[in-house]
Design a protein around this motif. Structure first.
Motif, PDB file in Angstrom:
ATOM      1  N   ASN A   1      14.865  -1.534   7.634  1.00 16.10           N
ATOM      2  CA  ASN A   1      16.302  -1.201   7.656  1.00 16.10           C
ATOM      3  C   ASN A   1      16.689  -0.038   8.101  1.00 16.10           C
ATOM      4  O   ASN A   1      15.938   1.023   8.494  1.00 16.10           O
ATOM      5  N   SER A   2      17.845  -0.172   8.998  1.00 16.15           N
ATOM      6  CA  SER A   2      18.246   0.616  10.206  1.00 16.15           C
ATOM      7  C   SER A   2      18.621   2.115   9.210  1.00 16.15           C
ATOM      8  O   SER A   2      18.398   3.120   9.735  1.00 16.15           O
ATOM      9  N   THR A   3      19.208   2.069   8.189  1.00 16.64           N
ATOM     10  CA  THR A   3      19.513   3.365   7.501  1.00 16.64           C
ATOM     11  C   THR A   3      18.295   4.037   7.013  1.00 16.64           C
ATOM     12  O   THR A   3      18.190   5.256   7.133  1.00 16.64           O
ATOM     13  N   VAL A   4      17.131   3.342   6.467  1.00 19.16           N
ATOM     14  CA  VAL A   4      15.957   3.915   6.319  1.00 19.16           C
ATOM     15  C   VAL A   4      15.270   4.512   7.431  1.00 19.16           C
ATOM     16  O   VAL A   4      14.834   5.745   7.232  1.00 19.16           O
ATOM     17  N   LYS A   5      15.359   3.813   8.747  1.00 17.97           N
ATOM     18  CA  LYS A   5      14.688   4.363   9.784  1.00 17.97           C
ATOM     19  C   LYS A   5      15.694   5.712  10.178  1.00 17.97           C
ATOM     20  O   LYS A   5      14.941   6.714  10.534  1.00 17.97           O
ATOM     21  N   LEU A   6      16.836   5.682   9.943  1.00 12.84           N
ATOM     22  CA  LEU A   6      17.788   6.979  10.432  1.00 12.84           C
ATOM     23  C   LEU A   6      17.369   8.051   9.634  1.00 12.84           C
ATOM     24  O   LEU A   6      17.092   9.254   9.969  1.00 12.84           O
ATOM     25  N   VAL A   7      17.306   7.893   8.166  1.00 14.73           N
ATOM     26  CA  VAL A   7      16.912   8.920   7.162  1.00 14.73           C
ATOM     27  C   VAL A   7      15.538   9.463   7.344  1.00 14.73           C
ATOM     28  O   VAL A   7      15.226  10.554   7.653  1.00 14.73           O
ATOM     29  N   ARG A   8      14.460   8.340   7.651  1.00 17.71           N
ATOM     30  CA  ARG A   8      13.240   8.840   8.153  1.00 17.71           C
ATOM     31  C   ARG A   8      13.242   9.805   9.337  1.00 17.71           C
ATOM     32  O   ARG A   8      12.505  10.623   9.376  1.00 17.71           O
ATOM     33  N   SER A   9      13.910   9.411  10.315  1.00 19.63           N
ATOM     34  CA  SER A   9      13.984  10.147  11.456  1.00 19.63           C
ATOM     35  C   SER A   9      14.568  11.666  11.416  1.00 19.63           C
ATOM     36  O   SER A   9      14.229  12.480  12.180  1.00 19.63           O
TER      37      SER A   9
ATOM     38  N   LYS B   1       3.197   4.932   9.569  1.00 21.89           N
ATOM     39  CA  LYS B   1       1.673   4.903   9.739  1.00 21.89           C
ATOM     40  C   LYS B   1       1.215   4.112   8.540  1.00 21.89           C
ATOM     41  O   LYS B   1      -0.110   3.958   8.805  1.00 21.89           O
ATOM     42  N   LEU B   2       1.608   3.921   7.491  1.00 19.66           N
ATOM     43  CA  LEU B   2       1.340   3.300   6.300  1.00 19.66           C
ATOM     44  C   LEU B   2       0.999   1.711   6.771  1.00 19.66           C
ATOM     45  O   LEU B   2       1.532   1.309   7.444  1.00 19.66           O
TER      46      LEU B   2
ATOM     47  N   PHE C   1       7.205   5.098  -7.042  1.00 17.66           N
ATOM     48  CA  PHE C   1       8.159   4.144  -6.951  1.00 17.66           C
ATOM     49  C   PHE C   1       8.917   4.272  -5.642  1.00 17.66           C
ATOM     50  O   PHE C   1       9.446   3.350  -5.090  1.00 17.66           O
ATOM     51  N   GLY C   2       9.444   5.408  -5.508  1.00 18.36           N
ATOM     52  CA  GLY C   2      10.173   5.659  -4.494  1.00 18.36           C
ATOM     53  C   GLY C   2       9.574   5.505  -3.052  1.00 18.36           C
ATOM     54  O   GLY C   2      10.328   4.748  -2.276  1.00 18.36           O
ATOM     55  N   LEU C   3       8.608   5.701  -2.870  1.00 18.74           N
ATOM     56  CA  LEU C   3       7.720   5.458  -1.596  1.00 18.74           C
ATOM     57  C   LEU C   3       7.400   4.007  -1.680  1.00 18.74           C
ATOM     58  O   LEU C   3       7.503   3.429  -0.681  1.00 18.74           O
ATOM     59  N   GLY C   4       7.160   3.138  -2.870  1.00 19.90           N
ATOM     60  CA  GLY C   4       7.082   1.907  -2.363  1.00 19.90           C
ATOM     61  C   GLY C   4       8.279   1.173  -2.111  1.00 19.90           C
ATOM     62  O   GLY C   4       8.444   0.434  -1.164  1.00 19.90           O
ATOM     63  N   CYS C   5       9.622   1.803  -2.673  1.00 12.71           N
ATOM     64  CA  CYS C   5      10.703   1.288  -2.181  1.00 12.71           C
ATOM     65  C   CYS C   5      11.019   1.252  -0.846  1.00 12.71           C
ATOM     66  O   CYS C   5      11.611   0.599   0.203  1.00 12.71           O
ATOM     67  N   LEU C   6      10.909   2.580  -0.360  1.00 11.35           N
ATOM     68  CA  LEU C   6      10.731   3.169   1.157  1.00 11.35           C
ATOM     69  C   LEU C   6      10.135   2.148   2.012  1.00 11.35           C
ATOM     70  O   LEU C   6      10.373   1.577   3.190  1.00 11.35           O
ATOM     71  N   PHE C   7       9.097   1.890   1.759  1.00 13.45           N
ATOM     72  CA  PHE C   7       7.816   1.039   2.385  1.00 13.45           C
ATOM     73  C   PHE C   7       8.380  -0.352   2.520  1.00 13.45           C
ATOM     74  O   PHE C   7       8.373  -0.852   3.812  1.00 13.45           O
TER      75      PHE C   7
END
Length: 82
Positions: free
Chosen positions: A64-72, A81-82, A53-59
């Motif tokens: 989203n800029s916040t998600v990009k920041l956390v991911r980086s 790459k998904l 569920f968490g990975l689905g939400c992230l995908f």
């Protein structure tokens, strides 16, 4: 006679290697089935469902800029790459 002995030796070696290959393939198949079973069991469990569920939400929020920041920050570049 020497040629026949060499051929017989090669045939014995070939038979041994063939049997060894067959046993390795059986082990590989058994390990693959065991791994598949463990993965299915995990994905059906609570932690597996939460992770899915968490990975689905992230995908869904990947732009989203916040998600990009956390991911980086965490180095989760494989999600892109998904």
């Amino acid at each position: 006679m020497l040629i026949q002995r060499l051929l017989k030796k090669q045939q014995v070696t070939l038979a041994e290697l063939t049997e060894q290959s067959r046993l390795q393939n059986e082990q590989l198949q058994a390990n693959s089935q065991r791994l598949t079973h463990h993965i299915r069991t995990f994905m059906g469990s609570t932690p597996g469902l939460v992770m899915s569920f968490g990975l689905g939400c992230l995908f869904q929020q990947r732009h989203n800029s916040t998600v990009k920041l956390v991911r980086s920050l965490f180095g989760l570049r494989w999600i892109t790459k998904l």
